[in-house]
Design an enzyme around this catalytic site. Sequence first.
Site, mmCIF file in Angstrom:
data_model
loop_
_atom_site.group_PDB
_atom_site.id
_atom_site.type_symbol
_atom_site.label_atom_id
_atom_site.label_comp_id
_atom_site.label_asym_id
_atom_site.label_seq_id
_atom_site.Cartn_x
_atom_site.Cartn_y
_atom_site.Cartn_z
ATOM 1 N N GLN A 255 -65.434 8.258 -6.936
ATOM 2 C CA GLN A 255 -65.501 7.740 -5.607
ATOM 3 C C GLN A 255 -66.263 6.233 -5.578
ATOM 4 O O GLN A 255 -66.049 5.427 -4.953
ATOM 5 C CB GLN A 255 -66.650 8.743 -4.927
ATOM 6 C CG GLN A 255 -66.058 9.693 -4.231
ATOM 7 C CD GLN A 255 -64.518 9.566 -3.658
ATOM 8 O OE1 GLN A 255 -64.672 8.965 -2.579
ATOM 9 N NE2 GLN A 255 -63.497 9.905 -4.174
ATOM 10 N N HIS A 258 -64.182 3.200 -5.822
ATOM 11 C CA HIS A 258 -63.550 2.834 -4.475
ATOM 12 C C HIS A 258 -63.908 1.440 -3.882
ATOM 13 O O HIS A 258 -62.993 0.565 -3.679
ATOM 14 C CB HIS A 258 -63.825 3.717 -3.295
ATOM 15 C CG HIS A 258 -62.654 4.859 -3.311
ATOM 16 N ND1 HIS A 258 -61.334 4.465 -3.167
ATOM 17 C CD2 HIS A 258 -62.650 6.156 -3.464
ATOM 18 C CE1 HIS A 258 -60.589 5.627 -2.858
ATOM 19 N NE2 HIS A 258 -61.319 6.811 -3.273
ATOM 20 N N GLU A 322 -68.515 12.999 3.647
ATOM 21 C CA GLU A 322 -67.038 12.956 3.785
ATOM 22 C C GLU A 322 -66.515 13.806 2.770
ATOM 23 O O GLU A 322 -65.635 14.666 3.290
ATOM 24 C CB GLU A 322 -66.518 11.513 3.138
ATOM 25 C CG GLU A 322 -64.806 11.191 3.168
ATOM 26 C CD GLU A 322 -64.387 9.855 2.655
ATOM 27 O OE1 GLU A 322 -63.368 9.654 2.901
ATOM 28 O OE2 GLU A 322 -65.360 9.435 2.221
ATOM 29 N N HIS A 323 -66.732 13.783 1.290
ATOM 30 C CA HIS A 323 -66.227 14.765 0.338
ATOM 31 C C HIS A 323 -67.445 15.657 0.083
ATOM 32 O O HIS A 323 -68.590 15.142 -0.158
ATOM 33 C CB HIS A 323 -65.840 14.280 -0.698
ATOM 34 C CG HIS A 323 -64.534 13.067 -0.368
ATOM 35 N ND1 HIS A 323 -64.747 11.692 -0.161
ATOM 36 C CD2 HIS A 323 -63.173 13.347 -0.133
ATOM 37 C CE1 HIS A 323 -63.561 11.206 0.099
ATOM 38 N NE2 HIS A 323 -62.574 11.979 -0.014
ATOM 39 N N ASP A 356 -57.441 13.835 -2.940
ATOM 40 C CA ASP A 356 -57.083 12.462 -2.833
ATOM 41 C C ASP A 356 -55.498 12.308 -2.662
ATOM 42 O O ASP A 356 -54.774 11.337 -2.009
ATOM 43 C CB ASP A 356 -57.733 11.328 -3.581
ATOM 44 C CG ASP A 356 -59.033 10.898 -3.181
ATOM 45 O OD1 ASP A 356 -59.445 11.248 -1.622
ATOM 46 O OD2 ASP A 356 -59.485 10.205 -3.882
ATOM 47 N N HIS A 415 -58.582 18.989 49.537
ATOM 48 C CA HIS A 415 -58.352 19.707 48.246
ATOM 49 C C HIS A 415 -57.959 21.227 49.124
ATOM 50 O O HIS A 415 -57.158 21.876 48.872
ATOM 51 C CB HIS A 415 -59.619 19.824 47.344
ATOM 52 C CG HIS A 415 -59.470 18.913 46.313
ATOM 53 N ND1 HIS A 415 -59.866 17.587 46.586
ATOM 54 C CD2 HIS A 415 -59.445 18.892 44.987
ATOM 55 C CE1 HIS A 415 -59.694 16.969 45.621
ATOM 56 N NE2 HIS A 415 -59.336 17.454 44.726
#
Length: 429
Positions: A255, A258, A322-323, A356, A415
């Site tokens: 990670q 990235h 996230e992960h 991934d 209504h």
Amino acid sequence: MKLYRNPEKSTWSTLLQRPTQSVEVIEATVNQIFDEVQREGDNAIKKYTQKFDGVALESNLVSKQAIEEASQLVSEDLKEAIVLAKENIEKFHKAQKTGKVEVETVPGVLCWQEKRPIQKVGLYIPGGTAPLFSTVLMLAVPAQIAGCKDIVLCSPPNKEGKIANEILYAANLCGVTKIIKVGGIQAIAGLTFGTDTIPQVYKIFGPGNQFVTVAKQLATKYGVAIDMPAGPSELLVMADDSANAAFVASDLLSQAEHGSDSQVILVTTSQDFADGVSKEVEKQLQALPRKAMAEKAIANSKSIIVDSNEIAIELINEYGPEHFIVATQNNDFFVEYISNAGSIFIGNYTPESAGDYASGTNHTLPTNGFSKAYSGVNLDSFQKSMTFQKISKTGIQNIGYAIELMAEAEGLQAHKNAVSLRLIDLLNE
């Protein structure tokens, strides 16, 4: 990795902050580019492509010939790997299909729900330091399964004015209808407003850097939906002495590479294990081609030692990764009590990189703590749930009086009248 031992709960909020720029700084740039694209269309797109990507393009559009040529340049082995991943992603997302839900709430009142595809979707595929062709699969496959009519893909061009061959191959494989060489804020603005070359869409998907994330959020102010706020990648690993330190280090680095604004965190109940992972990170880091990038992310990484699994899960849910990888003697505990995470990876032989690429789950996930309220991309992301009702004469008689009372209590006479006229008509039959 920075080491923290039994941090006080009162410090968790500060400890778990993401290494992001302030939104105020980013918003000024995003607003300026949005304003120019809205007013000047493709001229603004061209200007910012030249400024940020360093290339002047005669045309934003990728031709069929360019796609065919690019596909021929992708190796057969990689094509087979992409096809394998596509098949697994298809299997998992097709399994998410749900049929029509129908119920008669009272005699004569039939209600049902059906799902219909979002007709026009925009897919943002990051390029930059690592062209993410895998993201094409994650977005285009469910879009195709859902039945989206127009699938528009935007990705930034390289210095030669091209999109990576692998991105073009994957896009063609997955039924993308239009591919446009534009990235960053200007791509999101183009999809939001539409230009001569970029179709306006109803919903924008895809990850990106902090500028893309803020741009997507700004798009919602102009009536365009987004999948979620998905910014710089992040990973939290919960592991103890039963885990393999080399495996955990490799996951953290996967990670970290990235980007420099990625964040990785290790939570553990063992000082010895934390020390072992730290040594492995330094060792494995030396052999990475993207060492410089990973080093910057590792500088923001944290190793947090806690006394128990109970404290660990509370901290993890507060962070909302996230992960989330769990490799402990009691994985079931964490699986049961995890509430906030984009995607969970269980056991020593479940690396995050499997999600991934090729396990079948989607890797487009909420970051920056948004997993507390957002889901990752799935088949439903590309569909709308529409409700229907059909009421017979018997049905309106069964619920009509209740509607009249409720409408009158809210002061909405029209209504009430809409029901009363029908009930009177039935009485006169």
